[in-house]
Design a protein around this motif. Sequence first.
Motif, PDB file in Angstrom:
ATOM      1  N   THR A 195      -5.605   5.002   1.555  1.00  0.00           N
ATOM      2  CA  THR A 195      -4.382   5.741   1.247  1.00  0.00           C
ATOM      3  C   THR A 195      -4.363   7.016   2.069  1.00  0.00           C
ATOM      4  OG1 THR A 195      -4.349   4.906  -1.024  1.00  0.00           O
ATOM      5  CG2 THR A 195      -3.048   6.892  -0.567  1.00  0.00           C
ATOM      6  N   VAL A 291      -1.079  -0.930  12.639  1.00  0.00           N
ATOM      7  CA  VAL A 291      -0.838  -0.129  11.436  1.00  0.00           C
ATOM      8  C   VAL A 291       0.228  -0.787  10.563  1.00  0.00           C
ATOM      9  CG1 VAL A 291       0.059   2.088  10.613  1.00  0.00           C
ATOM     10  CG2 VAL A 291      -1.616   2.023  12.469  1.00  0.00           C
ATOM     11  N   ASP A 292       1.289  -1.292  11.170  1.00  0.00           N
ATOM     12  CA  ASP A 292       2.334  -1.981  10.404  1.00  0.00           C
ATOM     13  C   ASP A 292       1.761  -3.188   9.662  1.00  0.00           C
ATOM     14  OD1 ASP A 292       4.267  -0.191  11.204  1.00  0.00           O
ATOM     15  OD2 ASP A 292       5.069  -1.474  12.791  1.00  0.00           O
ATOM     16  N   ARG A 295      -0.255  -2.144   6.638  1.00  0.00           N
ATOM     17  CA  ARG A 295       0.616  -1.725   5.535  1.00  0.00           C
ATOM     18  C   ARG A 295       1.257  -2.930   4.855  1.00  0.00           C
ATOM     19  NH1 ARG A 295       4.298   3.312   7.313  1.00  0.00           N
ATOM     20  NH2 ARG A 295       4.381   3.581   5.041  1.00  0.00           N
ATOM     21  N   GLU A 296       1.678  -3.900   5.630  1.00  0.00           N
ATOM     22  CA  GLU A 296       2.294  -5.098   5.047  1.00  0.00           C
ATOM     23  C   GLU A 296       1.289  -5.886   4.204  1.00  0.00           C
ATOM     24  OE1 GLU A 296       3.886  -7.272   8.298  1.00  0.00           O
ATOM     25  OE2 GLU A 296       5.415  -5.757   8.787  1.00  0.00           O
ATOM     26  N   GLY A 298      -0.994  -4.568   2.469  1.00  0.00           N
ATOM     27  CA  GLY A 298      -1.414  -3.757   1.340  1.00  0.00           C
ATOM     28  C   GLY A 298      -2.761  -3.096   1.506  1.00  0.00           C
ATOM     29  N   ARG A 299      -3.287  -3.092   2.715  1.00  0.00           N
ATOM     30  CA  ARG A 299      -4.600  -2.494   2.966  1.00  0.00           C
ATOM     31  C   ARG A 299      -4.491  -1.009   3.307  1.00  0.00           C
ATOM     32  NH1 ARG A 299      -7.064  -6.079   7.523  1.00  0.00           N
ATOM     33  NH2 ARG A 299      -8.992  -4.950   6.996  1.00  0.00           N
ATOM     34  N   PHE A 300      -3.292  -0.555   3.598  1.00  0.00           N
ATOM     35  CA  PHE A 300      -3.084   0.837   3.964  1.00  0.00           C
ATOM     36  C   PHE A 300      -1.727   1.267   3.445  1.00  0.00           C
ATOM     37  CE2 PHE A 300      -1.660   3.821   7.536  1.00  0.00           C
ATOM     38  CZ  PHE A 300      -2.233   4.934   6.941  1.00  0.00           C
ATOM     39  N   GLU A 301      -1.693   2.409   2.752  1.00  0.00           N
ATOM     40  CA  GLU A 301      -0.436   2.950   2.265  1.00  0.00           C
ATOM     41  C   GLU A 301      -0.354   4.439   2.585  1.00  0.00           C
ATOM     42  OE1 GLU A 301       0.302   3.272  -1.868  1.00  0.00           O
ATOM     43  OE2 GLU A 301      -1.798   3.646  -2.403  1.00  0.00           O
ATOM     44  N   VAL A 302       0.855   4.927   2.653  1.00  0.00           N
ATOM     45  CA  VAL A 302       1.105   6.338   2.941  1.00  0.00           C
ATOM     46  C   VAL A 302       1.949   6.904   1.816  1.00  0.00           C
ATOM     47  CG1 VAL A 302       1.999   8.008   4.601  1.00  0.00           C
ATOM     48  CG2 VAL A 302       1.047   5.833   5.403  1.00  0.00           C
ATOM     49  N   ARG A 303       1.525   8.038   1.260  1.00  0.00           N
ATOM     50  CA  ARG A 303       2.253   8.672   0.169  1.00  0.00           C
ATOM     51  C   ARG A 303       2.655  10.091   0.558  1.00  0.00           C
ATOM     52  NH1 ARG A 303      -1.734   7.696  -5.013  1.00  0.00           N
ATOM     53  NH2 ARG A 303      -2.137   5.454  -4.729  1.00  0.00           N
TER      54      ARG A 303
END
Length: 418
Positions: A195, A291-292, A295-296, A298-303
């Motif tokens: 995250t 990176v996209d 994120r798709e 679910g291994r990386f998210e940005v808050r």
Amino acid sequence: MAGRTVAVVGGGCSGVLAARELLRGGDRVKLVEPGEPGGGLAYGTARPWHLLNSRAGAMSADPDDPGHFARWAGASADEFRPRAEYGRYLREVFDGLSGVEVVQARATGLSAHGVALEGGREVRADEVVVATGNPAAAQPAARPEHPDYIADPWRPGALEAIPSDVPVLLVGAGLTAVDVVLTLTADGRRDAPITAVSRRGRLPLAHTPVPAPPTSVPFGQARGLRDLVRIVREAASRAGDWRAVVDGLRPVLDQLWGSFSAAEQEQFLRHLARPWECHRHRMAPSVGATVDALREEGRFEVRAGGVRSMTAPPAGGLLVELEAGVQWFGAVVNCAGPGRLPAAAGSFAGNLLDEGHARLGPHGLGLDIDPQGRVIAADGRVRDGLWLIGPLRRGARWETTAVPEIRSQARALIDRGK
């Protein structure tokens, strides 16, 4: 002014380019650097998957030969090459210089006759060029002293020590965070999510594989920052690809920055600097695609939001209070951008400030300089023979962190004082 002895403090990109140009101008150069010249933080610690965020055609060390790096790398001008490769290129450029005296020591400040070194020695010089690179990274206010908080992701072995089965929090969502994500996921074995949290929750945008020609912006009619933003947005909507407009602004950014009032500059820093950086300093296309995909999956998210507190439970890891509540992370990695001076100045620049040889530049982003790049002392006087190039010019200038601008600053050293 030619034929003088010049001490260049810093052996990264800025220092190598400065040494090259000073030698061309007929000066004698002593380069002060505790490590190996040519690497620097950006290139010396890069892994194979870390790519330059500029095309090879923009990265030449020679202002008179824009294709020098691309030919050296056997690449097309539009490619995005590995950063470690660019570090090797800079070292080869430096190794090809004739007559540089390398002083492998840490500079601590100025001396009566040049540059003071650790241990009480000095480098005698007629002039000094400060080429020490970026300020230190900003640190979150909630920073704990804890082994699972990694203040410096570039410290050797720091990321490799993070277990693959614990969730990781990145404080910051810029290019450093992207580099860290690539490293943590490089072997494909990471099971736990990553995250990134930042005030706006925005990642850098990506380059296109083929660049659009830069588009000029009719900013001459702009009356202040608000008007300029409107004109740029209108130009971007007409151009079809906003990248062309952003790239077209690059040659005039310092002029625009200097035209803003101090209040407008502060307003830009509060509200527009991060969106601008996301558009200006972009990811290589392949990095953006990776990176996209993360994120798709679910291994990386940005808050969006900030870190309110961090506490250390007995079982290890850190409990972090975010906007959405408290969450446990096995490691927290600081990925913030450069901090403000004087706290982030580094030992050499910090000593210049402490001793009155320099003063803070606008907004604490760097050191203050005159139009020629000479350092301004605490008493407001220009320090003859004390020059500054590279990222520490920021504040007095805006566009001063990328190779083309640093290359131009280095070239201008030949005519310094004229």
